[in-house]
Design an enzyme around this catalytic site. Structure first.
Site, PDB file in Angstrom:
ATOM      1  N   LYS A  39       0.840  -1.207   0.000  1.00 56.46           N
ATOM      2  CA  LYS A  39       0.000   0.000   0.000  1.00 56.46           C
ATOM      3  C   LYS A  39       0.872   1.253   0.000  1.00 56.46           C
ATOM      4  O   LYS A  39       2.076   1.189   0.308  1.00 56.46           O
ATOM      5  CB  LYS A  39      -0.900  -0.015   1.239  1.00 56.46           C
ATOM      6  CG  LYS A  39      -0.138   0.013   2.566  1.00 56.46           C
ATOM      7  CD  LYS A  39      -1.045  -0.256   3.758  1.00 56.46           C
ATOM      8  CE  LYS A  39      -0.237  -0.266   5.054  1.00 56.46           C
ATOM      9  NZ  LYS A  39      -1.075  -0.654   6.207  1.00 56.46           N
ATOM     10  N   TYR A 265      15.987  29.938   7.785  1.00 54.17           N
ATOM     11  CA  TYR A 265      14.938  30.761   8.390  1.00 54.17           C
ATOM     12  C   TYR A 265      15.013  30.775   9.914  1.00 54.17           C
ATOM     13  O   TYR A 265      15.119  29.734  10.549  1.00 54.17           O
ATOM     14  CB  TYR A 265      13.554  30.225   7.988  1.00 54.17           C
ATOM     15  CG  TYR A 265      13.279  30.272   6.509  1.00 54.17           C
ATOM     16  CD1 TYR A 265      13.355  31.469   5.796  1.00 54.17           C
ATOM     17  CD2 TYR A 265      12.928  29.113   5.827  1.00 54.17           C
ATOM     18  CE1 TYR A 265      13.085  31.499   4.439  1.00 54.17           C
ATOM     19  CE2 TYR A 265      12.645  29.140   4.466  1.00 54.17           C
ATOM     20  CZ  TYR A 265      12.727  30.343   3.769  1.00 54.17           C
ATOM     21  OH  TYR A 265      12.460  30.374   2.438  1.00 54.17           O
TER      22      TYR A 265
HETATM   23  C1  LIG Z   1      -0.352  -1.656   6.889  1.00 56.44           C
HETATM   24  C2  LIG Z   1      -0.969  -2.891   7.369  1.00 56.44           C
HETATM   25  C3  LIG Z   1      -0.203  -4.065   7.507  1.00 56.44           C
HETATM   26  C4  LIG Z   1       1.309  -4.089   7.398  1.00 56.44           C
HETATM   27  O1  LIG Z   1       1.824  -3.672   8.649  1.00 56.44           O
HETATM   28  P1  LIG Z   1       3.404  -3.624   8.946  1.00 56.44           P
HETATM   29  O2  LIG Z   1       3.473  -3.222  10.367  1.00 56.44           O
HETATM   30  O3  LIG Z   1       3.947  -2.570   8.034  1.00 56.44           O
HETATM   31  O4  LIG Z   1       3.939  -4.957   8.671  1.00 56.44           O
HETATM   32  C5  LIG Z   1      -0.866  -5.235   7.803  1.00 56.44           C
HETATM   33  N1  LIG Z   1      -2.207  -5.252   7.982  1.00 56.44           N
HETATM   34  C6  LIG Z   1      -2.971  -4.141   7.895  1.00 56.44           C
HETATM   35  C7  LIG Z   1      -4.431  -4.235   8.121  1.00 56.44           C
HETATM   36  C8  LIG Z   1      -2.375  -2.919   7.597  1.00 56.44           C
HETATM   37  O5  LIG Z   1      -3.138  -1.822   7.530  1.00 56.44           O
END
Ligand SMILES: *Cc1c(COP(=O)(O)O)cnc(C)c1O
Length: 373
Positions: A39, A265
């Site tokens: 994702k 800045y």
């Molecule tokens: C993002 C996500 C994962 C992966 O989690 P990690 O800690 O990056 O391994 C697994 N399951 C769900 C539902 C997620 O949203």
């Protein structure tokens, strides 16, 4: 002295061999089926290349959060089993079903919408059950109704219940054990409704590595496949992982200044003595967190300096003292600390966040250059 290629202001180098290695290593360690989570553009590494590398490393299926992400992978030719679990309100799943996606189903409405999208073959679904995280998922009070309806729709050939899943909070081992036992109750409920879900998955990277009881027969691995540790007290190397992303920028300008010269800045930094300032072409528009102003580590020619003063939209300054730094030299923000450069976790500490966010927030203005293919 490492130099940036001419004409390159900044880039994220993505080592796909590292992702492949990490998946192979984790799968051997964990011993279950592996869902590789790509994702958010593969946590900033590129979704397609991450998916392909994960599959080479032995991942059994790919997952993303939402359907548009999954459709983009299908359009790119990724034809492995592919799961999406977080849906816009009132999504109709026709396009998803046509692309043979597997759908996470968190409610009776979503279950019925999945069945309605069936077009000659059952829509593959994973029932998401709520076990304490307080996000989406079928609530315990709805298990009976939803499981019975799923069994009816499966018998009618409209859906196929491939899996049941949930997600842990990583709060304490006791909290995760309690959620796991609620999950066991949910799976038993699904079975007594006549469902035979082949996959049961609750563990993401943290529990997959640290809580063998939560591995069941499948885990969902995100951050760890990119070589980053989900633990505050264990490094990538401690886990046998290789960080896949190196973020680097060119020294765009150098300037020799007297003691007391202000930098960036608000003049949050002033030189302590006569010194050389090196300007790096990366800023918060690129995802370098402004909260790490004055604290983010940067490696130039084997030495690690801290960002001097404020990180701006497009650039920041490093006060390198009397080091011999020239325009075009390479400045590495983070990469594999086994090579002597700072880690994404060091940037997370400097910015008050987690390594997940550091890599995921690297923006589209930073070209990705793939190596290790
Ligand atoms: C993002 C996500 C994962 C992966 O989690 P990690 O800690 O990056 O391994 C697994 N399951 C769900 C539902 C997620 O949203």
């Amino acid at each position: 002295m490492s130099r940036m290629p001419d004409g390159v202001a900044r880039e994220a180098v993505i080592d796909v061999a590292a992702i492949e290695h990490n998946v192979r290593h984790l799968k051997a360690l964990i011993g279950t089926e592996v869902i590789a989570v790509v994702k958010a553009d593969g946590y900033g590494h590129g979704a397609e290349r991450s998916a392909r590398a994960a599959l080479r490393g032995g991942a059994d299926r790919i997952a993303v959060a939402d359907i548009p992400e999954a459709l983009a992978l299908r359009a790119a030719g990724v034809d492995a089993p592919l799961l999406a679990w977080l849906h816009a309100p009132n999504t109709s799943f026709g396009e998803a079903a046509a692309a043979n996606l597997e759908l996470g189903v968190s409610s009776l409405d979503q279950l019925q919408a999945a069945a309605a999208a069936s077009n000659g073959r059952p829509v593959g679904i994973h029932l998401k059950v709520e076990t304490g995280l307080g996000r989406n998922g079928i609530a315990p009070a709805e298990y009976g109704t939803v499981f019975a309806e799923a069994a009816r729709l499966e018998a009618a050939g409209l859906v196929e219940v491939i899996g049941v899943f949930s997600h842990l909070s990583n709060t304490t081992p006791d909290d995760d054990r309690a959620a796991l036992s609620r999950f066991t109750v949910a799976v038993a409920g699904a079975e007594s409704a006549g469902l035979r879900p082949r996959l049961r998955h609750i563990a993401a990277s943290h529990a997959a590595i640290d809580m063998p009881a939560a591995r069941l027969n499948c885990v969902r691995l995100g951050v760890s496949i990119y070589g980053l540790s989900p633990f505050a007290d264990r490094s990538s190397a401690d886990l046998g992982l290789r960080p896949a992303m190196t973020l680097r920028g060119a020294v765009a300008a150098v300037r020799r200044v007297p003691a007391g010269h202000g930098v960036s800045y608000g003049y949050l930094h002033r030189t302590a003595s006569e010194s050389t300032l090196a300007l790096i072409s990366l800023g918060y528009a690129d995802g370098v967190p402004r909260a790490a102003s004055g604290g983010g580590p940067v490696s130039i020619d084997g030495r690690t300096f801290l960002v001097a003063g404020r990180i701006a939209m497009d650039q920041f300054v490093v006060d390198v003292g009397d080091a011999n730094v020239a325009v075009g030299d390479e400045a590495v923000l983070f990469g594999d600390p086994a090579t002597g450069v700072p880690s994404a976790s060091a940037w997370a500490d400097a910015a008050g966040t987690i390594n997940y966010e550091i890599v995921t927030r690297i923006g589209p203005r930073v070209p990705r250059r793939e190596v290790g293919a």
